[in-house]
Design an enzyme around this catalytic site. Structure first.
Site, short mmCIF file in Angstrom:
data_model
loop_
_atom_site.label_atom_id
_atom_site.label_comp_id
_atom_site.label_asym_id
_atom_site.label_seq_id
_atom_site.Cartn_x
_atom_site.Cartn_y
_atom_site.Cartn_z
N ASN A 13 25.42 68.99 -31.98
CA ASN A 13 24.54 69.20 -30.82
C ASN A 13 23.87 70.54 -31.02
OD1 ASN A 13 23.32 69.50 -28.37
ND2 ASN A 13 25.20 69.70 -27.17
N LYS A 15 21.53 71.79 -29.34
CA LYS A 15 21.09 72.38 -28.06
C LYS A 15 19.66 72.92 -28.21
CE LYS A 15 25.89 73.38 -27.17
NZ LYS A 15 26.88 74.10 -26.40
N HIS A 99 26.33 65.87 -20.83
CA HIS A 99 26.86 67.12 -21.39
C HIS A 99 27.11 68.12 -20.25
CE1 HIS A 99 27.18 70.85 -23.63
NE2 HIS A 99 27.49 70.10 -24.66
N GLU A 101 26.58 71.15 -19.94
CA GLU A 101 25.47 72.07 -19.64
C GLU A 101 24.44 71.39 -18.76
OE1 GLU A 101 24.68 73.20 -23.69
OE2 GLU A 101 26.61 74.24 -23.73
N GLU A 171 35.08 66.75 -23.89
CA GLU A 171 34.75 68.15 -24.13
C GLU A 171 35.27 68.99 -22.98
OE1 GLU A 171 31.22 68.56 -26.92
OE2 GLU A 171 30.37 68.31 -24.93
N GLY A 177 31.73 76.50 -26.52
CA GLY A 177 31.04 77.75 -26.81
C GLY A 177 31.86 78.99 -26.51
N SER A 217 34.34 74.11 -29.51
CA SER A 217 34.65 75.09 -30.55
C SER A 217 35.31 74.49 -31.79
CB SER A 217 35.51 76.22 -29.97
OG SER A 217 34.82 76.87 -28.92
#
Ligand code: PEP
Length: 253
Positions: A13, A15, A99, A101, A171, A177, A217
């Site tokens: 991904n 991003k 996702h 985010e 996730e 991250g 991660s």
């Protein structure tokens, strides 16, 4: 027990990173370094790069392209958005939906994500459905309840045939991250829980074939151990997918 090849997927991904020039070089670098993968490799790229990266993966066995989002409507006055028909016409294979985010910054919830999943499937695009709990939920040991509800709301009303086209990415939000990774056992426990849910709702045939990816991660140093767990079929990789050498090492893990 190692992952059956039909379930194995490593997805990157990117991003909002990489210009079109950088993205093309990254995809080519990964393909050169990782070669023919076991299972599938997916590049989740910014919308402006979908057509170019599709051209690149079209010449490489086992490589595919994913959009990072998609609008739920067929078409219309939605400035800046992309429809399923547009993605399908551009040759996009997968779309990342839900996702954390997008949940956090764009207020997306599982009922909207469900609509998007249906729309993607209607157009022959395979959804990569992301779920996962926040840190306070994990600390209270409520992760199965929360992830269970996410899965139920987004996926439970699909048909068996629709579900057989969906990839799930677990996730944990606290691991995205942050450099913190779920332990292989934490990942395995949740993946086994998700696979049991899929089995209860859609039957063991669907559950045995669904790919459940771990995200949070993942790096070359931890990929082999994570992917070695019985129900961890590969990964959805953010930061480490932006470097050809790192991503190639994860693909080979
Ligand atoms: C992600 O964004 O899906 C992700 C897992 O990011 P990272 O690998 O950087 O934690």
């Amino acid at each position: 027990m190692s992952t059956p090849t039909n379930r194995r997927i490593v997805a990157g991904n990117w991003k909002m990173n990489t210009t079109p020039t950088e993205g093309a070089a990254l995809a080519q670098g990964v393909i050169e370094q990782a070669g023919s993968p076991s299972g599938k490799v997916i590049f989740g790229v910014p919308a402006i790069q979908l057509v170019k990266i599709k051209e690149i993966v079209a010449g490489a066995n086992g490589y595919f392209v994913a959009a990072q989002n998609m609008h739920e409507a067929d078409k219309g006055a939605y400035t800046g958005e992309h429809s399923a028909a547009m993605l399908a016409d551009a040759g996009v294979d997968y779309v990342i939906l839900g996702h954390s985010e997008r949940r956090e910054y764009n207020g997306e919830d599982d009922s909207l994500i469900h609509e998007k999943i249906i729309k993607a499937l209607d157009h022959g695009i395979m959804p990569i459905y992301c779920c996962g709990e926040k840190l306070d939920i994990r600390e209270a040991n409520n992760q199965e309840m929360v992830v269970g509800k996410q899965i139920e709301r987004a996926l439970s009303s699909l048909s068996e045939e629709q579900m057989s086209k969906v990839v799930i990415a677990y996730e944990p939000v606290w691991a995205i991250g942050t450099g913190k990774t779920a332990s292989p056992q934490q990942a395995q426990d949740m993946h086994a829980f998700i696979r049991r849910m899929i089995s209860d709702a859609f039957g063991s045939g669907v559950a045995e074939n669904v790919s459940i990816l771990y995200g949070g991660s993942v790096k070359p140093a931890n990929a082999e151990e994570l992917f070695g767990m019985a129900d961890v079929d590969g990964g959805l990789v953010g930061g480490a997918s932006l470097d050809a050498e790192s991503f190639a090492a994860i693909i080979k893990a």
